[in-house]
Structures are given as structure tokens and as C-alpha cells.
Enzyme design. Structure first.
Site, mmCIF file in Angstrom:
data_model
loop_
_atom_site.group_PDB
_atom_site.id
_atom_site.type_symbol
_atom_site.label_atom_id
_atom_site.label_comp_id
_atom_site.label_asym_id
_atom_site.label_seq_id
_atom_site.Cartn_x
_atom_site.Cartn_y
_atom_site.Cartn_z
ATOM 1 N N CYS A 132 -20.383 -0.964 -4.688
ATOM 2 C CA CYS A 132 -20.082 -1.973 -5.675
ATOM 3 C C CYS A 132 -21.204 -1.740 -6.478
ATOM 4 O O CYS A 132 -21.132 -1.373 -7.750
ATOM 5 C CB CYS A 132 -19.804 -3.222 -5.122
ATOM 6 S SG CYS A 132 -18.452 -3.314 -4.166
ATOM 7 N N LEU A 143 -16.708 -10.984 -3.138
ATOM 8 C CA LEU A 143 -16.791 -10.592 -1.942
ATOM 9 C C LEU A 143 -17.929 -9.481 -1.341
ATOM 10 O O LEU A 143 -18.060 -8.486 -1.963
ATOM 11 C CB LEU A 143 -15.470 -9.848 -1.271
ATOM 12 C CG LEU A 143 -14.134 -10.782 -1.800
ATOM 13 C CD1 LEU A 143 -13.175 -10.054 -0.948
ATOM 14 C CD2 LEU A 143 -14.336 -12.354 -1.083
ATOM 15 N N ASP A 190 0.834 -1.079 0.049
ATOM 16 C CA ASP A 190 -0.078 -0.190 0.096
ATOM 17 C C ASP A 190 0.915 1.316 -0.045
ATOM 18 O O ASP A 190 2.041 1.078 0.586
ATOM 19 C CB ASP A 190 -0.987 -0.072 1.245
ATOM 20 C CG ASP A 190 -2.023 0.946 1.100
ATOM 21 O OD1 ASP A 190 -3.204 0.267 0.738
ATOM 22 O OD2 ASP A 190 -1.898 2.176 1.142
#
Ligand code: UDX
Length: 447
Positions: free
Chosen positions: A261, A153, A30
Site C-alpha cells: 500500500c 485496513l 472472485d
């Protein structure tokens, strides 16, 4: 296997921990050193049931580590997963600058064959552009493939969804890429595998979320008809959902779909379909129905309270759904400012903490954050339910009623049976089930 993961957000962190849990050696990258430090210390950066335990266990087992240095991941990995963010742009298309940025970062680091795998949700043919970008920037002829392995997910059950997937979708255009991903997954999963082209795999993900969104808007359209007919949409949903061709999941009427999403994947697919000359009217309707849910709920609040100014309203739930602290696309982002703007006095509670909402709407003399549903009910003229947290289903109604000024519940998630709430002495308003009011409605004068 030796795996690299770029991005440690919802998908990247769960994927990193999940792959380590399967026994692989994972280096997660990251850019933010604070995130890397926190994760290296075993402290998750997202609220996800079960994630903390697995993070700690795999850090301790030496299978998982976090770094800001991409070259460390590249040197230590045969497969590189791209899990960076692909948020929506203002025009509805996916913002792919983070995907391009990682492609530019890894290109000069290629030394020998690497498999680069899209895990983030991307529009179909994104892999083409990743390949094109890397070929332009790689130092000389470098062997690599770009594959697609979309994640499915769900927030709040992401760890379980990773370890117990319904299916694994592999998009690969070379035998080498295909066999590498099968070697990675086949030993650990006995679920169905869909092995196809890269573009097909990319499209499967967008179409899956678009269909889920369509199913929700469909039942919400039916919910509005049920209001008019005075029937319970939950019963209609049960009656149709028992047909295995329809299925009972994603037929819960209410405030519609939020999150990071479904809304963005729906709009991205609409744009891509439009770019290919497809008439997207049906999908535009899915969006329109969903956006109208909040207005229907606010109309119920006004029906219940008449005047909103100076009315005390307890707001239960700010997350876009239960078992997450994520407020992206949540109904609270629309409902809270609208009620606040109408002059209501709000007392807001969410079990995962309303930290993100509090940053957007800080407390003031008309907007407070409290630590329990009962505190939200104290002196309230109404409770408005925006998130389907399980703890709201088991409220002590006697205690709630004793705390409220007027026993009124406006439920955007249809958590209760209208008859039950009427028996408990509440006026209960929900979406698609008729309103259980205690007032005598004005008789319609015939003639
Ligand atoms: C979704 C997809 O389910 C997952 O497969 C994909 O990988 C990511 O997007 P998520 O956004 O985490 O997962 O939440 P989901 O459980 O799908 O719910 C999405 C929204 O739909 C929530 O706002 C939820 O409240 C709403 N919803 C869900 C309904 O309104 N009715 C339903 O019946 C189900």
C-alpha cells in the site's frame, strides 16, 4: 442490507467478513474457483489474525457466501463494493484494469438502482471513469451511482481496523448514495464520519498513506543524522512524539515502509500530482530516503562482518512487517538476493512461514529455510533482523550466543536497546542509534 463484494484479496475478504459480522447478507465474488472453494470451506486465503474465526462463524450463520458468478451477487445486492486489486504499474501509476473489468461485468447486469462503491484504493476521479464505463455498457437507461468508501485496513490488524475504525469516509455525489451508505454504517459505528464528494474521498485515502510514508521517511532521515551525532533516534522520536501535533505513531526508524500500500499509493499520488503540474520534489525525497534504507543496512552488515563470502548469516523475518505473511515490498526482497549474491550462506526464518519468499528464492547450497530463530542462529557469524516480529524481542540471548560462531546482530528494525545487547555480549548494529561493538575501534590520529 444485501451487499455484494467483488474481489476477495486483503481488502475484499476482510470487508466481506466484516460486513457479514455486522449482520448484513454478503455475496462475495472472485474469478478464481479455487479461492471460492477454499473460502466457502472456511479456510482463509490470507494470514490475518482473527479472520478465520469470523469467516467460519458468518458462513455458518448463512450471512456470507462466495461465488464465481457475478450475476448471483448483482441479483442479491443493493450495494456492490469494488475490492479488486489496483497494483502499481511500472510508471508508478495505479493499474486500474481490474476496476474497469468489473465495471464492464456489472454494467449489463444492472436491473434497477444499484450503488457501486469503490473500496479499493484508487486515484482521485476513478469513479468518473467507472460511471462513464457503466453508462456506455448498461442496457438502456439504468439507475446507479458510484461512491467512494476507502478502507484504512492495516495488514496484521485488518479485522480490528474494520470493526473499530478511527473514522469512516463516505464519498457520495447524490443524496441517495449518501443516505444508503450512512444507513449501512451509522447503526454499527460511533466513530467520526467524513461525508464528502466522491473525488475528495478518493483523495483522502491516497493522501493518508502518503503522509504516513512521509512520516516514516522523515524519522529515517533524522535517524541518519543521529548516527552521525551518536544519539539514539528512538529517544528523539519519543521526545517529539509526545507533542500531540506530531504524535508518537509512525516514528519508528528502521528499514522503512514496505507492503502493498504505502509504496504504491505514494507513487500513484506523485504521478497524479505531477499530471496536475504540482512540484512533487518533497514526495520524491520520501521515496528516495525509503529506497536507501536497505543500502544502509547492508553497509552495516559489511561493517560487522568485513568479508561476506562464506559467512553464515541468519535472516530473521521476511514479511514486510510483523503479523503478516505478505512479502510485497518487503526489505527481504532486496537484502536476501544481495547477501546471497555476495556469497553469504543464508539461513532464513519467518514466523508466518517464508512460503512466498521460498517461491522466489528456492533453497540451494547457500540458501536454506529453517523453522526457528535459534536454527537461524546455529553456526551463524551474524543475525540480520528484517521484520519486527514480537517473538524476536523475547529471544533467549544466552541460547542465541551459544549457538552463534560470532555474537553479532544487525537489526534493521531497532528492536533492542544497544546497551542491553552489549551487556548480553553481542556486537549490535541498528539504524540511528550508534553501534555497540565489542571491538576496539582504531583511534583517530589527531593532527
Ligand atoms: C497501510 C496503512 O497503515 C493503512 O491505513 C492502509 O489502509 C494500508 O496501508 P499496511 O501497509 O498494512 O497499512 O502497514 P503499516 O502498518 O502502515 O506499515 C507500513 C510499513 O511501514 C511497514 O513496512 C512497516 O514496517 C513500516 N513502518 C511502520 C515503519 O517503518 N515505521 C513505523 O513507524 C511504522
Amino acid at each position: 442490507m444485501r451487499l455484494g463484494v467483488f474481489g476477495t484479496g486483503y481488502a475484499g475478504l476482510v470487508t466481506s467478513v466484516g460486513l457479514a459480522q455486522l449482520g448484513h447478507t454478503v455475496t462475495a465474488i472472485d474469478k478464481d474457483p479455487d479461492i471460492v472453494a477454499r473460502l466457502s470451506d472456511g479456510r482463509p486465503t490470507i494470514y490475518e489474525p482473527g479472520l478465520g474465526e469470523l469467516l467460519t462463524a458468518n458462513l455458518g450463520a448463512g450471512r456470507l457466501r462466495f461465488t464465481t458468478r457475478a450475476e448471483e451477487a448483482m441479483a442479491a445486492s443493493d450495494i456492490i463494493f469494488l475490492c479488486v486489486g489496483t497494483p502499481p504499474r511500472a510508471d508508478g501509476r495505479a493499474e486500474l484494469s481490474q476496476v474497469e473489468e468489473v465495471s464492464c461485468t456489472i454494467a449489463p447486469m444492472l436491473d434497477g438502482y444499484k450503488l457501486i462503491v469503490e473500496k479499493s484504493t484508487v486515484p482521485a476521479r476513478t469513479a468518473f471513469w467507472i460511471d462513464w464505463t457503466i453508462r456506455r455498457l448498461a442496457l438502456g437507461e439504468r439507475e446507479f451511482d458510484v461512491a467512494s468508501n476507502p478502507e484504512f485496513l492495516r495488514e496484521g490488524s485488518a479485522v480490528r481496523d474494520f470493526l473499530q475504525p478511527d473514522r469512516i469516509v463516505i464519498g457520495a455525489d447524490t443524496e441517495r448514495a449518501r443516505s444508503l451508505l450512512l444507513d449501512l454504517y451509522e447503526p454499527s459505528f460511533d466513530c467520526p464520519f467524513v461525508v464528502t464528494s466522491v473525488t475528495t474521498a478518493e483523495l483522502i485515502k491516497h493522501v493518508a498513506n502518503t503522509f504516513l510514508a512521509t512520516k516514516i521517511s522523515f524519522i529515517n532521515l533524522v535517524s541518519d543524522l543521529c548516527e552521525g551525532l551518536g544519539v539514539d533516534v528512538a529517544t528523539v522520536a519519543k521526545g517529539i512524539g509526545l507533542d500531540p501535533r506530531i504524535g508518537s505513531h509512525f516514528l519508528q526508524a528502521g528499514l522503512g515502509f514496505g507492503g502493498s500500500c504505502l509504496p504504491k499509493d505514494l507513487s500513484a499520488l506523485i504521478k497524479q500530482a505531477e499530471d496536475h503540474g504540482v512540484d512533487v520534489g518533497m514526495l520524491r525525497e520520501v521515496e528516495r530516503i525509503n529506497k536507501a534504507r536497505m543500502d544502509r543496512l547492508l553497509a552495516k552488515v559489511e561493517r560487522a562482518l568485513w568479508v561476506l563470502r562464506n559467512k553464515v548469516i541468519g535472516v530473521l523475518g521476511v514479511a514486510f512487517k510483523r503479523d503478516t505473511d505478505d512479502i510485497r515490498g518487503a526489505p527481504s526482497l532486496g537484502v536476501v538476493p544481495r547477501l546471497h549474491g555476495a556469497g553469504a550462506i543464508l539461513r532464513i526464518y519467518d514466523p508466518a512461514g517464508a512460503r512466498s519468499l521460498k517461491a522466489l528464492y528456492p533453497p540451494d547450497d547457500r540458501l536454506g529455510y529453517v523453522d526457528s530463530a535459534y536454527e537461524a542462529a546455529r553456526n551463524a557469524h551474524a543475525l540480520v533482523i528484517l521484520t519486527d516480529w514480537d517473538e524476536f524481542r523475547s529471544l533467549d540471548f544466552d541460547r542465541v550466543r551459544s549457538l552463534m560462531r560470532t555474537p553479532i546482530i544487525v537489526d534493521g528494525r531497532n528492536l533492542f536497546e544497544p546497551a542491553q545487547l552489549q551487556t548480553e555480549g553481542f556486537e549490535y548494529y541498528s539504524l540511528g542509534r550508534g553501534d555497540a561493538t565489542l571491538r576496539r575501534e582504531p583511534q583517530r590520529v589527531r593532527g
